[in-house]
Structures are given as structure tokens and as C-alpha cells.
Write a protein that holds these residues in place. Structure first.
Motif, PDB file in Angstrom:
ATOM      1  N   VAL A   1      27.413 -26.648  20.394  1.00  0.00           N
ATOM      2  CA  VAL A   1      27.621 -27.608  19.305  1.00  0.00           C
ATOM      3  C   VAL A   1      28.590 -27.021  18.275  1.00  0.00           C
ATOM      4  CG1 VAL A   1      26.487 -28.716  17.334  1.00  0.00           C
ATOM      5  CG2 VAL A   1      25.435 -28.815  19.583  1.00  0.00           C
TER       6      VAL A   1
ATOM      7  N   GLY B   1      36.678 -30.008  17.515  1.00  0.00           N
ATOM      8  CA  GLY B   1      36.957 -31.348  17.019  1.00  0.00           C
ATOM      9  C   GLY B   1      37.820 -31.318  15.761  1.00  0.00           C
TER      10      GLY B   1
ATOM     11  N   VAL C   1      33.594 -41.328  25.912  1.00  0.00           N
ATOM     12  CA  VAL C   1      32.137 -41.430  25.853  1.00  0.00           C
ATOM     13  C   VAL C   1      31.590 -40.292  24.993  1.00  0.00           C
ATOM     14  CG1 VAL C   1      30.003 -41.301  27.201  1.00  0.00           C
ATOM     15  CG2 VAL C   1      31.937 -42.616  28.061  1.00  0.00           C
ATOM     16  N   PHE C   2      32.143 -39.104  25.205  1.00  0.00           N
ATOM     17  CA  PHE C   2      31.711 -37.942  24.437  1.00  0.00           C
ATOM     18  C   PHE C   2      32.791 -37.519  23.449  1.00  0.00           C
ATOM     19  CE2 PHE C   2      29.269 -37.470  28.402  1.00  0.00           C
ATOM     20  CZ  PHE C   2      27.992 -37.370  27.875  1.00  0.00           C
ATOM     21  N   SER C   3      32.363 -37.025  22.291  1.00  0.00           N
ATOM     22  CA  SER C   3      33.293 -36.387  21.366  1.00  0.00           C
ATOM     23  C   SER C   3      33.450 -34.929  21.822  1.00  0.00           C
ATOM     24  CB  SER C   3      32.733 -36.458  19.951  1.00  0.00           C
ATOM     25  OG  SER C   3      31.753 -35.463  19.786  1.00  0.00           O
TER      26      SER C   3
ATOM     27  N   MET D   1      26.698 -25.581  28.883  1.00  0.00           N
ATOM     28  CA  MET D   1      25.579 -25.630  29.830  1.00  0.00           C
ATOM     29  C   MET D   1      26.010 -25.139  31.209  1.00  0.00           C
ATOM     30  SD  MET D   1      22.821 -26.491  28.456  1.00  0.00           S
ATOM     31  CE  MET D   1      23.368 -25.659  26.983  1.00  0.00           C
TER      32      MET D   1
ATOM     33  N   LEU E   1      29.286 -29.066  24.705  1.00  0.00           N
ATOM     34  CA  LEU E   1      27.898 -28.844  25.132  1.00  0.00           C
ATOM     35  C   LEU E   1      27.811 -28.790  26.647  1.00  0.00           C
ATOM     36  CD1 LEU E   1      25.425 -31.049  23.063  1.00  0.00           C
ATOM     37  CD2 LEU E   1      25.082 -28.704  23.800  1.00  0.00           C
ATOM     38  N   ILE E   2      28.480 -29.741  27.311  1.00  0.00           N
ATOM     39  CA  ILE E   2      28.473 -29.777  28.776  1.00  0.00           C
ATOM     40  C   ILE E   2      29.100 -28.495  29.329  1.00  0.00           C
ATOM     41  CG2 ILE E   2      29.466 -30.956  30.789  1.00  0.00           C
ATOM     42  CD1 ILE E   2      29.140 -33.568  29.055  1.00  0.00           C
TER      43      ILE E   2
ATOM     44  N   LEU F   1      19.657 -21.197  27.574  1.00  0.00           N
ATOM     45  CA  LEU F   1      20.098 -22.583  27.401  1.00  0.00           C
ATOM     46  C   LEU F   1      20.040 -22.996  25.923  1.00  0.00           C
ATOM     47  CD1 LEU F   1      18.745 -24.617  30.434  1.00  0.00           C
ATOM     48  CD2 LEU F   1      20.951 -23.511  30.115  1.00  0.00           C
ATOM     49  N   ILE F   2      18.982 -22.594  25.212  1.00  0.00           N
ATOM     50  CA  ILE F   2      18.876 -22.954  23.786  1.00  0.00           C
ATOM     51  C   ILE F   2      20.015 -22.323  22.984  1.00  0.00           C
ATOM     52  CG2 ILE F   2      17.484 -22.587  21.702  1.00  0.00           C
ATOM     53  CD1 ILE F   2      15.005 -23.099  23.436  1.00  0.00           C
TER      54      ILE F   2
ATOM     55  N   ILE G   1      23.086 -24.255  23.654  1.00  0.00           N
ATOM     56  CA  ILE G   1      23.165 -25.524  22.933  1.00  0.00           C
ATOM     57  C   ILE G   1      23.723 -25.288  21.529  1.00  0.00           C
ATOM     58  CG2 ILE G   1      21.789 -27.386  21.905  1.00  0.00           C
ATOM     59  CD1 ILE G   1      19.886 -27.089  24.360  1.00  0.00           C
TER      60      ILE G   1
ATOM     61  N   VAL H   1      32.238 -32.434  20.674  1.00  0.00           N
ATOM     62  CA  VAL H   1      30.936 -31.762  20.577  1.00  0.00           C
ATOM     63  C   VAL H   1      30.160 -31.918  21.889  1.00  0.00           C
ATOM     64  CG1 VAL H   1      28.738 -31.693  19.342  1.00  0.00           C
ATOM     65  CG2 VAL H   1      30.845 -32.078  18.083  1.00  0.00           C
ATOM     66  N   GLY H   2      30.151 -33.156  22.433  1.00  0.00           N
ATOM     67  CA  GLY H   2      29.444 -33.398  23.689  1.00  0.00           C
ATOM     68  C   GLY H   2      30.096 -32.674  24.853  1.00  0.00           C
TER      69      GLY H   2
ATOM     70  N   GLY I   1      32.048 -27.028  19.600  1.00  0.00           N
ATOM     71  CA  GLY I   1      32.525 -28.408  19.683  1.00  0.00           C
ATOM     72  C   GLY I   1      32.989 -28.913  18.326  1.00  0.00           C
ATOM     73  N   ILE I   2      32.223 -28.590  17.269  1.00  0.00           N
ATOM     74  CA  ILE I   2      32.596 -29.022  15.919  1.00  0.00           C
ATOM     75  C   ILE I   2      33.940 -28.409  15.523  1.00  0.00           C
ATOM     76  CG2 ILE I   2      31.972 -28.801  13.472  1.00  0.00           C
ATOM     77  CD1 ILE I   2      29.016 -29.094  14.367  1.00  0.00           C
TER      78      ILE I   2
ATOM     79  N   THR J   1      29.682 -39.316  19.005  1.00  0.00           N
ATOM     80  CA  THR J   1      29.314 -40.554  19.698  1.00  0.00           C
ATOM     81  C   THR J   1      27.806 -40.569  19.991  1.00  0.00           C
ATOM     82  OG1 THR J   1      29.678 -39.590  21.869  1.00  0.00           O
ATOM     83  CG2 THR J   1      31.581 -40.620  20.820  1.00  0.00           C
TER      84      THR J   1
ATOM     85  N   ASP K   1      26.824 -38.153  22.643  1.00  0.00           N
ATOM     86  CA  ASP K   1      26.677 -36.766  22.174  1.00  0.00           C
ATOM     87  C   ASP K   1      25.250 -36.492  21.749  1.00  0.00           C
ATOM     88  OD1 ASP K   1      29.301 -36.167  22.481  1.00  0.00           O
ATOM     89  OD2 ASP K   1      29.856 -36.501  20.389  1.00  0.00           O
TER      90      ASP K   1
END
Lengths: 178, 129
Positions: free
Chosen positions: A150, A157, A101-103, A113, A109-110, A142-143, A146, A105-106, A153-154, B11, B14
Motif C-alpha cells: 500500500v 500514484g 479497475v485498480f489504482s 503479494m 498490492l497485487i 503477507l501482512i 500488504i 495502490v491496488g 502504491g501511494i 478505486t 483497491d
């Protein structure tokens, strides 16, 4: 567990510790801004070798890292230990329950957080004890989380793609799967 | 292994997650900016216990004793900062001047925060029925 797996974990943990230490040398505009670059290693290891690998690396990184900085069992260690475990667990759950569902990157991010929220919560419980201070800091942290999430995550990946390419070109793989 | 290869891997989930988190934190920022009052008092805590309460509009320097030694706190022009600290990382000094919020020095267990005098900070201007 094969001895090769142990070797791989040891190597990845060493990377994580080195990156974690190196990160402190990078000058940042805001003093408490941390990139969480070691999470790149944790996430990559978890995607490629499973949850246990990711958690082992996190635990080794937090513990051995604190030996180097002399913060073992201090308040800073507690914050970093708690946040590391919670963020690794959250990423593990996401990978397990919602694969594809998530790459990265997602997932990153989780993880970022949960890392930040746990750290703020622990800082509140252990040290600050003033809810308004925590509330003021939360959105800013939090900002930043984020952005760094990201970014990590990049990188993660890219690392996974690269490692998978290398893996499929592996001589052993060619023999096993002709 | 290039950034280009990754483009196809991002995705929809994301993107949704990213914008959701951005929306939450930015609205949090705006909310706090509107709700949190401008402080009038500087409160200094050591180890969770309040040791000083000083007005923000009076220029003053104070020495605060923490477990590691003395931390120097300076108030000037409605702002407050830490000028000297025995902590190893000096993060509190690097944070510079603040008008609201807090400076936290974890090693020396000192919290310098700006607060309004009373807890029910915003008085009601008018009630319309």
C-alpha cells in the motif's frame, strides 16, 4: 525503440538499483522485512511506458543489484530474480486485462503479494524444504507485504500524477497538440 | 502530487482487494496460532540434513558447522537463538529468541527450528460419537 526511450530506461533502472541498495541501510524491527521500494520505479515505469519498460527495469535491477552485493547466481539472486519477474508479470497482466479497475495502490498490492508468495515458494523449493516453516512464516510475511504494498502504491500514484502533470506542461506536447 | 490528489483515485476494487488480503492473512495468523503446536524439540539442519535434535527445556549451547564456519546456537528458558554466525548480514542473530517457528541462516545454510517430538503432534483427548 528511440534512443530517448533507452535513456529513460537506463535512468529509471539506475534509480531502481540505487533505491534497492539504499533500502538495505534502513533499520527495520524485523530483520527480513524489506520495503520493496524499487517496485515504486517498476510500477511507475509500467503505468507510464508499458509492460516492457517495467520488465526491463526489473531484470536490470535484479542482475546489476546482485553484482553489487556479490550474490549473482546465488540462492538469494534466484529468490530475488524469480520473485521480481513473477511480480512484474502479475502487475503487467492486471494493467493489461483490467485497466482502470485498480489504482496504483491496488496494482502495487497485487505485485507485493505475488512477490512474497513466489519468494516463499522458491525459498521452500531451494532452501528450507520444510513446509511447516513456510506455513508459519506466510501470514506474517503477507501482512508486512500488504503494508509495504500500500505504501509503495501511494508513492507510485503520487509519482505518476506528478509526472503526468509535468508531461502535459511539456513544451513538445504544446507544439504537437496545440 | 499531494496525498490529497490521490484520495479520489483509489478505486472500490483497491479497497476490496486490501480487505480481502487482510482477512486472508489475519485468519491465517489465527489459524496457525491455534493449529501449530508448542514445540518441545529444537532441530538444527545444515544443508537440509538434520544434525541436531535437542530438548527445548534443557539449557544448552551448541556449535554447528556450516559451509562458512561455526554458528553458535543457544537454548535457554524454553527459547532458542543464534548467538554467533559467520554470515555477512547477521540476520539470524538479529531475529533473537524464538519459541516456535524457525531461524533461517541462508548464507551458512542452517535452519534452527522448534518442533514437537512426534509428527502426529496433537493427541486426541476424547472422541465422542
Amino acid at each position: 525503440m528511440l534512443s530517448q526511450d533507452n535513456l529513460r530506461l537506463a535512468l529509471l533502472s539506475a534509480y531502481a538499483i540505487a533505491i534497492h541498495g539504499f533500502e538495505k541501510l534502513i533499520p527495520t524491527p524485523i530483520p527480513w522485512l524489506r520495503f520493496g521500494l524499487a517496485n515504486i520505479i517498476t510500477l511507475t515505469a509500467m503505468v507510464m511506458y508499458g509492460f516492457r519498460a517495467g520488465m526491463t527495469i526489473t531484470l536490470i535491477r535484479v542482475t546489476v543489484g546482485s553484482f553489487f552485493t556479490g550474490t549473482f547466481l546465488g540462492p538469494a539472486f534466484l529468490l530475488s530474480f524469480g520473485a521480481g519477474v513473477v511480480s512484474t508479470t502479475s502487475m503487467g497482466i492486471v494493467i493489461k486485462l483490467m485497466p482502470r479497475v485498480f489504482s496504483p495502490v491496488g496494482i502495487s498490492l497485487i505485485g507485493a503479494m505475488f512477490h512474497n508468495i513466489t519468494q516463499l515458494l522458491l525459498a521452500y523449493i531451494v532452501f528450507i524444504k520444510r513446509i511447516e516453516v513456510v506455513i508459519i512464516l506466510t501470514p506474517i510475511i503477507l501482512i508486512i507485504g500488504i503494508l509495504t504494498g500500500v505504501m509503495n502504491g501511494i508513492v507510485s500514484g503520487m509519482l505518476i500524477t506528478g509526472l503526468n502533470k509535468y508531461r502535459s506542461n511539456d513544451v513538445n506536447d504544446v507544439i504537437v497538440n496545440p | 502530487m499531494r496525498l490529497r490528489d490521490l484520495k479520489g483515485k483509489i478505486t472500490p476494487a483497491d479497497v476490496i482487494l486490501l480487505f480481502l488480503l487482510l482477512a486472508i492473512s489475519i485468519s491465517g495468523l489465527i489459524f496457525i496460532d491455534n493449529v501449530m503446536p508448542q514445540g518441545t524439540e529444537v532441530i538444527i539442519d545444515v544443508n537440509g540434513k538434520q544434525v541436531y535434535m535437542l530438548p527445548l527445556n534443557t539449557d544448552k549451547s551448541v556449535k554447528v558447522k556450516g559451509p562458512l564456519g561455526d554458528t553458535l546456537v543457544e537454548i535457554r528458558d524454553g527459547k532458542v537463538r543464534i548467538t554467533e554466525s559467520p554470515c555477512p548480514n547477521k540476520i539470524c542473530i538479529k531475529q533473537g529468541w524464538i519459541k516456535r517457528g524457525a531461524i533461517v541462516c541462508l548464507p551458512n545454510r542452517i535452519v534452527v527450528r522448534v518442533n514437537s517430538t512426534k509428527d502426529g503432534n496433537r493427541k486426541v483427548d476424547a472422541i465422542t460419537g
